[in-house]
Each structure stands twice: as C-alpha cells, then as structure tokens.
Design a protein around this motif. Structure first.
Motif, PDB file in Angstrom:
ATOM      1  N   MET A 560     -44.156 -13.025 -36.794  1.00 29.89           N
ATOM      2  CA  MET A 560     -43.761 -13.046 -35.381  1.00 29.89           C
ATOM      3  C   MET A 560     -44.669 -12.166 -34.531  1.00 29.89           C
ATOM      4  O   MET A 560     -45.110 -12.568 -33.451  1.00 29.89           O
ATOM      5  N   SER A 564     -47.171 -13.655 -31.780  1.00 30.63           N
ATOM      6  CA  SER A 564     -46.863 -13.196 -30.419  1.00 30.63           C
ATOM      7  C   SER A 564     -48.070 -12.497 -29.805  1.00 30.63           C
ATOM      8  O   SER A 564     -48.379 -12.705 -28.621  1.00 30.63           O
ATOM      9  N   TYR A 698     -43.729  -4.874 -34.291  1.00 31.78           N
ATOM     10  CA  TYR A 698     -43.086  -6.170 -34.071  1.00 31.78           C
ATOM     11  C   TYR A 698     -42.233  -6.136 -32.795  1.00 31.78           C
ATOM     12  O   TYR A 698     -42.303  -7.044 -31.953  1.00 31.78           O
ATOM     13  N   CYS A 702     -43.381  -8.517 -29.613  1.00 33.06           N
ATOM     14  CA  CYS A 702     -42.462  -9.582 -29.219  1.00 33.06           C
ATOM     15  C   CYS A 702     -41.776  -9.253 -27.896  1.00 33.06           C
ATOM     16  O   CYS A 702     -41.520 -10.153 -27.077  1.00 33.06           O
ATOM     17  N   ASP A 912     -37.538 -11.990 -29.919  1.00 33.69           N
ATOM     18  CA  ASP A 912     -38.851 -12.582 -30.091  1.00 33.69           C
ATOM     19  C   ASP A 912     -38.795 -14.059 -29.731  1.00 33.69           C
ATOM     20  O   ASP A 912     -37.712 -14.625 -29.514  1.00 33.69           O
TER      21      ASP A 912
END
Length: 1014
Positions: A560, A564, A698, A702, A912
């Motif tokens: 992710m 992203s 992360y 995101c 996300d």
C-alpha cells in the motif's frame, strides 16, 4: 670546421645518431640524410625553446600513476612511480645535482614520445648493477714494508677493536641455546676464559651452518622416502612403534606399510592452512570438491587409526570452508575473473552474462567478514606455534577452535539449504527469498533451544541483518520515493512495465507478488488483483507458501505504501508540499539504518548495571515460578501434563513485558492462533525494531494520498455525483429526465432515440449542476428480443455513463459503473410503475364507460354491471399502488439512504486507497444484494418484475377503457397479482424468521399489511 667548439662537435655527433635511430639511414652521404641533418641543425640553431616546466612533468607523472591505479594495474603503477623517482634522484653525466631541469627535459621528451602507457604491456626487466671492484691490495703491508714491529709477549692475541667488543656484548645478550633456555655464565668462568680466543659468529659455509639449518628448516616430509626426523625415545613418543610391534606379534598376516612420518607441529600447521582455505597440502588431499586424508601419514606418538579419525573430523570442516570460500570467490570475483570456478556447484551454473544479485552479494559480504575474523584467530595460533613460547598440541588447538568450528558447521548448513540445494535455473526472486527464509528459520530454530545456542543465534542474526539489507533498501526506495528499483528481479514484488501509472488499472495490475512454496521447484505467481493484500492468503490455503517470512506481517502495508507513494509522485501536487518533502528527505535516515539503531537500543536496554543484577535475577526467578504455575493451569485445560514444557513456555512469555498483566487474569482464554503464544525473541525484535518504521511510513504515505485525492482531486464529490445520478439521490434533477421518457411512453411515441435521451439528460442536469453535464451521457444497447415481450424490460436498453477522471477512476472503475447501472435500471423500472399508477385519472375510465353504455346496452345486461367493474379496477389499482409504494420506499430509504450514510462515514475513516476501494466495492455489493439483484435470489426479482409488468399492463388498459379489452382480463390480473403477492410475502417472512436478511423485515411487514386473506 676547425673553428667549431667541442660542444658543437658533440651536438653534431648526437644529431647524426638521432637521425640514424629515427630514420634508419646509415649512409651519411645520402641526400635524405643530409636534408634531415640540415633540418635538425636549423631547429637547434635558430629556434627558441621554452624551458621545461617541472611542475607539469610531475603532474603528468602523477596523472599516469592515478590512471594505472584506476585500471587496477597496481604493479605497473608502483613500478612507474618507483622508476621515475629513481631517475629524478640519480645523477646525470655533465650535470650537477638531482631533479634538475635536464631530468625534467628527458622525462618530458619520453612523455611526448609515449603513446598510451595504460594500454601497454610492461614487464620490468631486472637490471644488473655492476659490482664494485674490491681493492685486494694490502696497503697496510705495503706501507709498513721495511719496518720492525714488536708483537709483545702474546703474538697470537688478535688486535683489540672497540666495535668488535660492542658486537660481542650484543651477541652475548641475545644468544640462546636450542632448548630456548638462556645459558648463565658466572664471573669465575669469565675469568678462566679470558686467555682464550674470543668466540666469533658462524657464517654460511662453516661447520655450524648445517646444524643451524637442521634446527630451523623443515624436513621435506612431503617428498617420497623423506628422511626421518630425530625424536625422543620415550615410550609415549613411540606409541606407533609399540602398536605396530603388537600387531606384528598378534597378527601373522600383518604387513607393515610404508609410512610418511610427520610431527604434531606439522599436522597443526596443515590444519591451520586447511581451515584458512589453502588447497595444496600433503596431509589433506583435495579431489573433485572433496577433502580426504592421506592414508600413510602417521605421527610417532599416536596410532594411525586415532590420527586418522581426528584428521577426518578436521577434513569435514575444511571441506565446509572450501565450499563457502568458493562461493565467496565466485560472487566477489565475478568481474575480475573471466572463468570463475564452477566445479559442479549448482549456484555457479548461472548465465555468464548475469551478475550476482544483491542479496547474494550481501550474504557473501557477511561470510567474508566472518572468515576475516576467523583467519585472524588462525594467524594468532600460527604465530604462537612459531614462537614456541608455550606447548601447542593438536587437541588444544581443536578445543580453542571448537566455537568457530561449530559456527562454520552452522554456516555450512545454512549455505547448503539456502544456496547450494537451489536448482541452477531458479529465478532470482526464488533464490533470494529462499535464502532469507532459510536464515529466518535457522534463527527461530536455534533461538528456541535457549542459552545453549547463543553464539549460533548471534552469528545467524548478524548474517541475517547483512543479507536482508538489499531487501530493506528496495522497500525503503519504494515506500519513500515511489520507485521499485530491482534490476536483478530478486524482490518478491515486481513491477509490471506494461501498465503506466496514469492508467486506470494501475492499482490492480501494476505489481505482481511472488510466493514460493516449500519445494523450491514450484513457484506461485499471485497477481494482486485485490491490491496485493489478500493474494498470499489465497495461495496459503492450497500449500504452505514461504514468501519472505519476516515481511509477511507488514506485506500489505509495504504494498500500500509503495503504490501510494508512486501514485502520489505522479500526481500534480502543490510545490510547497514537494519542497517540504524534499527538505525532509535530506534529513531522513534509511529504513535499514533505523532498523539497526532500534536493534542496538533494544540490546542496550537489556544491559543493566551490576548493582541491579542480583535484584533483577531474584525478580525474574519469582516471576518464573509464578508464571510456571499459571502456564501449568492452562496446559491442563487441553490435557497436557509436561512440567518441562511449562517451564519453557514461562520463560518464553516473560520476554513480553505486558504478558504478565494479560495472562494472569482469571478470564483469559488461550488462543492458539495468537501470535503472542508462538512468538520467539527474534520475532519480538522484528515487531519492535522493524515493523513500527514500516507502519509509520505506511500511515504517512497513505494519509498524504488520501488527503490529496479528497482535497485536490475531489474524490468525495465524484462519489456523491455517482449516487446523485445513478441512485437518483438528486431527485428533482433526475425526475425531469425520466418523466420525459415516461410521458412519451404514455403518448405512444418513440422514445428510444439517442439524441432525444441525451438532450433531455443535458437539460435536466445542466440547469442545476452544469459542471456534470459534460460528464454524463446515455447510450442504447440491444437486448434479447424475447425480453421485449414484457413492457417493463424495455428500459434495459438504457446505459448511463459518467466520465470519471484519473486518478479517481481507480476507485470508480468501469466495473463499479456496471453495478451502478443495474441499480439505476431497477430504480427506473420502479419509478415507471409508480409514475404510471400516479398519473391514472378516474375521468379517463368514466368517459370510456359512458361510451360503452351508449353503444352496446344489450351486452352489458348479460355481464356484471359496469359500476362493479369500475370498483374492481379501483381496488386493484390501490393494491398495486400499495405494493409499488412499499417497494419504492424500502429501496429508497431503507437501502439506499441508510447504506449511503454508513458508506460516507466509512469513507471518512479510510486510511489508505485500497481500504477506500474495498469500502466502495462493499457498498456497491451491499446495495446490489439488498436490491435483490444477486443471481441467488433471482426468483424474488422475477416475481417483483411480474408485478411491475402487471402494473404497466393495468395502466395501459385503464387508459384504453373497457371496450379495448375483455372483462375476463380483470380476473386474470387480480389472480396474477394475488399469486405474486402471496409468494413474495411467504418468501420474505421465511427469510426474516431465519434472520439471514434482517433488512427485508420492513418490506415483508409492509407487504403483509396489504395482503388479504382469501
């Protein structure tokens, strides 16, 4: 030419020699020779030349030296610098001093004449210096000729010299006997020996030289029929002879064999050389990758079988060292050696043009660092062996090296499993992941043993931290800069180059997740159709996939964050945000550096002060006893009575700081699937030192992407627009559109015209939302002719489309618009039925009845009265209106409105883009199922469609009047409606009673209220 000076004569002579050397013309009378001589003399006499710049010459020399060093010609570079310095520091004929202008001029000429020094093969030829002639003439005898010298009372006494006495003193201070013990001389002995001649040191050629060589030079034991070395006659030193004599006396068939005698020191040195990676030995033999022991090698103080068993034990470790060293040479010597040794190793049979990938390079670097320290230990032992200050035996050396040998055994096991056993044609992604998994499992395996394998765990952990560095660097580059830089294709996630970033399928088909099964030959390719978050779980149900074990808990976050970040880098973000991110990136530490710092801080936390050690041990002991009792109670729940297992579990659980509070509670339930039950110390280290950094990145990546999509690309506005037009939430706008279609149907006019539909749509939308008018359009599709029999299916030809820009089309994809269209058509059909019933007028039916009463009074007398028929029609209309209104209210309020509110709340909390996509898809799937559009409940939809079709037929007959159709059709419509109504009420009540469809309760109650018992 008599007026010429000596310099001019010498110049003419050297000029002629120069012409002969360059042109090859020997005849001075030749015309060409004379022309060259005149040209040279003209230049020498009439041309002015600048003096040579010594600094430029020195810079040229230094530049050539650096160029040779860059080309790795170290021998040529050293030779070049040494020869040039020797020349500059040497005197020249007719020149005073060194490093003069003449030296620089000669070097400048040579540099001009040279072509390309770096591309020239040069072999230095030895220069033999002329030996200086020694003057053997006895000048002292010559000068004292004719003189009478008095020799004194002792004519044989040598002449005293101060230098000679100093040499004697220094020699006496360092002289040692062969035994290594200093000889002590008393003053009385010195007085007695004053009259003797002074001792002089021996030189080669004198009798003492042979004795010195015998003591300091090794006997050539590696040749055939080597001379025996002297040794002690003690019984312990002749055990071999005693044993051979015993075999000779007891076994009549015993035949002594020829033996090669070696000393224990020689065995130790060859053992050290073997473990250092040297291949050529006498005691150990190397054939086809196997290390064996020579059969006839013996020592005097051990039996041959005993010595052979010890040497074979050493040979096993030597072979492991050879295999590891060969692998190191193959990887590190890839660019320098054109033909790396391959000798049957599976890992070396790769393509010659393919360099080793970074994971193998990191693994080799870790092995190299270990062997560097190991060889330092071997060198220390060899120095001690040479010094002979202490007694060094083979058993003592093996005991000293036992920790290293155990570590080599662990390294060789990991190498065989993780590298050597992999088939040669295996892709790099399988090789890298298998090696990392092998190290990971080895750490877990040795860590579970406890204190007995602390050194092995420490070694494997350092090896793993070095080997995992390329993987963490790839992850760091991806989640920070949005670039998956993996030229060797060793990472488990690989980029699909065919799909650009600005494509609508970027989020689904851009990356491929590789999962490797336990048997390395099988490889699973899992396309991350669900954004890579569920691919591994799907494959794990069929076979156990290794993937990369340490990345499994954060694999979804990595995918992710990487996607992203790549998407975010390609969006048109504001310049201020880009400048801030660039300034932060300059101060940022890499993921690998953060991981090492976290590990270091975690290890430092465990180092307590000595004063707290005793109290800490007591507290740990008390906690262990208390934890053991708790674990025993929980093990007895599953009928397990094992005190040793309880102790080990208690020690394991004490690694977790918060476990005591969680586990000591009375209502605690043991969950076998919980990671806290099965985790080890190494896994705890990863969860505390690596995963938080990935999680933090992360959340940041995101979050920035979601913020950009919502703020700059109006994602929420587009989702609202889809609900406004497809789900008819913009009631007034869409009312103008579909009522124009329904009016044409009532007027029996053609409405299936593309231009008419688009004009009506643009007029309806353009009045209230002009920015959406250019995005909305409607198309006509062909349907099955069999479906045209039912009027309600005529609307199936409509297809509403909404042009969604990139990157919003990642969320609102074409597949999502298909689901939106299905719900849109269902709503249109319900709206059509409702509109048809709402627009019926009683005056239409009354006018038609009056015409029938005036035209055919005789037929009406036979049948039932017309007023009763009108009453029946009105009752049927009310029943149909109740059914349609109940269905309309259920879908518009209970389904679309309430589900839409939940969807908006979930969108605001999405972390996300993948979660947002799943929320949107789950929302569409929910309204698709609750609108009874799923194939599983198609029979319910068919019953509803029959009722809606009956409504359209009823409306058409109402407007046509009684004369256009037979009176029996009222009975048929009432019967069909009653059957469908009863069927739906029965089905919905059963579903509500089971509790499988709680949302249908309101619809079931509403239909039940309008159902009459017959």
């Amino acid at each position: 030419m008599a007026h010429w000076t000596n310099f001019e004569k010498e110049t003419e002579k050297e000029t002629k020699n120069l012409i002969r050397c360059l042109s090859g013309i020997e005849d001075e009378e030749d015309q060409n020779f004379q022309m060259a001589l005149k040209f040279a003399w003209s230049n020498f006499r009439f041309h002015q030349f600048l003096n040579v710049d010594g600094h430029k010459v020195q810079r040229s020399i230094t530049g050539i030296h650096e160029k040779l060093m860059i080309h790795s010609d170290t021998s040529k570079a050293d030779c070049w610098m040494r020869l040039t310095q020797e020349f500059l520091n040497s005197p020249l004929p007719n020149t005073d001093g060194t490093k003069t202008e003449v030296h620089c001029s000669i070097l400048s000429l040579l540099l001009f004449l040279s072509g390309s020094p770096s591309n020239t093969t040069f072999i230095e030829r030895p220069r033999l210096k002329e030996a200086e002639l020694q003057d053997d003439f006895d000048w002292a005898e010559y000068l004292r000729e004719g003189e009478d010298l008095e020799t004194g009372p002792y004519p044989d006494t040598p002449e005293w010299s101060e230098e000679e006495s100093e040499e004697e003193d220094s020699q006496e201070a360092i002289s040692r006997e062969d035994s290594g013990i200093q000889v002590d001389k008393t003053p009385q002995e010195d007085q007695e020996n004053t009259n003797q001649a002074l001792p002089v040191t021996w030189t080669v050629g004198e009798p003492d030289a042979r004795a010195w060589l015998e003591q300091h030079v090794v006997t050539p034991y590696w040749v055939a029929h080597a001379p025996r070395f002297p040794h002690s006659l003690h019984l312990h030193s002749n055990l071999l002879n005693v044993w051979d004599q015993h075999l000779y006396n007891t076994d009549p068939l015993y035949l002594p064999e020829e033996k090669a005698f070696v000393t224990e020191t020689q065995v130790i040195r060859e053992t050290i050389w073997l473990l250092s990676g040297v291949k050529k030995h006498f005691i150990f033999q190397f054939h086809d990758g196997q290390v064996s022991v020579r059969n006839n090698v013996v020592v005097t103080h051990l039996t041959s079988n005993c010595l052979r068993s010890v040497l074979e034990h050493i040979a096993v470790y030597g072979q492991a060292v050879f295999r590891l060293q060969r692998f190191i040479d193959e990887v590190t010597g890839y660019s320098s050696e054109p033909c790396p040794p391959s000798s049957g190793s599976s890992h070396s049979s790769r393509k010659g043009s393919e360099p080793p990938f970074r994971t193998y390079q990191a693994f080799v670097w870790a092995l190299y660092k270990y062997f560097a320290s190991f060889k330092e230990e071997l060198t220390t032992i060899e120095r001690e062996l040479i010094c002979k200050d202490e007694t060094v035996t083979l058993s003592a050396v093996l005991e000293r090296l036992s920790p290293h040998l155990a570590q080599i055994k662990v390294l060789h096991k990991v190498f065989c499993t993780g590298v050597a056993e992999v088939p040669p044609d295996t892709p790099n992604v399988v090789r890298a992941s298998h090696l990392l998994n092998t190290l990971y499992k080895a750490i877990i395996e040795y860590d579970s043993v406890g204190e007995a394998s602390e050194q092995a765990v420490a070694l494997l952990f350092s090896l793993w931290t070095e080997t995992v560095r390329p993987y963490l660097e790839i992850v760091d580059e991806w989640i920070v800069h949005g670039q998956l830089f993996d030229p060797a294709k060793e990472f488990i996630i690989q980029r699909n180059k065919d799909v650009p970033v600005n494509h609508r399928d970027f989020w689904y088909a851009t990356y491929t997740l590789y999962s490797v099964s336990e048997t390395v030959e099988n490889e699973e390719k899992l396309n991350d159709a669900a954004s890579g978050s569920s691919g591994g779980d799907q494959g794990a149900s069929n076979r156990q996939l290794t993937m990369v074990s340490f990345l499994k808990p954060v694999l979804k976050q990595i995918i992710m964050a990487g996607k992203s970040m790549q998407l975010l880098k390609n969006l048109d973000c504001k310049d201020t945000e880009q400048s801030e991110s660039s300034s932060r990136d300059a101060e940022r530490k890499s993921l690998y550096t953060l991981f090492l710092e976290s590990v270091q801080s975690r290890l430092c936390q465990r180092q307590e002060s000595p004063t707290d050690t005793v109290t800490e041990q007591q507290a740990t002991k008390r906690s262990l006893i208390k934890m053991q009792s708790i674990v025993v109670q929980h093990l007895q729940i599953v009928d397990i009575h094992d005190p040793l297992l309880a102790i080990n579990f208690a020690r394991l659980y004490l690694e977790q700081s918060d476990f005591h509070e969680r586990f000591s509670g009375g209502d605690f339930i043991v969950d076998r699937s919980s990671q806290s039950v099965t985790c080890q110390t190494f896994e705890l280290t990863l969860r505390s030192c690596l995963y938080p950094h990935i999680e933090k990145r992360y959340i940041e990546c995101c979050g920035n992407l979601m913020k950009t999509l919502k703020k700059d690309y109006k994602l929420l506005e587009y989702l609202q627009a889809m609900r406004n037009y497809f789900l008819l939430e913009a009631g007034d706008t869409m009312y103008d559109f579909y009522t124009a279609i329904f009016d044409r149907v009532l007027e029996k006019e053609s409405w299936q015209q593309l231009s008419f539909l688009n004009v009506q749509l643009q007029q309806a939308v353009g009045q209230r939302c002009p920015e959406d008018s250019s995005r909305l359009s409607i198309f006509l599709e062909t349907i099955d002719p069999a479906r045209k029999k039912h009027p309600v299916n005529n609307l199936d030809v409509l297809t509403l489309t909404y042009k969604v820009p990139w990157p919003v089309d990642i969320v609102i994809s074409s597949e999502c618009q298909k689901i939106y269209n299905q719900v849109f058509l269902l709503l249109l059909q319900i709206k059509w039925a409702k509109y048809s019933l709402d627009t019926l007028r009683f005056s239409d039916l009354t006018v038609a009845t009056q015409k029938i009463e005036g035209g055919k009074p005789e037929e009406m007398a036979v049948k039932e009265p017309i007023n009763q028929q009108i009453h029946r029609m009105c009752l049927l209309r009310v029943k149909l209106m109740h059914f349609v209104n109940s269905l309309h209210n259920y879908i518009m309020t209970r389904i679309l409105h309430s589900t839409g509110l939940e969807f908006q709340h979930q969108v605001q909390e999405a972390k996300d883009l993948d979660q947002l996509i799943k929320i949107h898809y789950r929302y569409l799937s929910t309204i698709h199922d609750r609108c009874l559009l799923r194939e599983k409940v198609s029979f319910v939809k068919e019953a509803i469609m029959k009722v809606l079709n009956l409504v359209l037929i009823f409306s058409d007959r109402w407007q046509a009047g009684f004369g256009a159709w037979k009176i029996e059709s009222i009975d048929k419509m009432e019967s069909d409606f009653k059957n469908c109504h009863m069927f739906l009420v029965t089905i919905l009540n059963k579903a509500v009673c089971r509790g499988s469809f709680p949302h249908l309760e309101s619809l079931a109650l509403s239909l039940m209220a309008g159902f009459e018992q017959c």
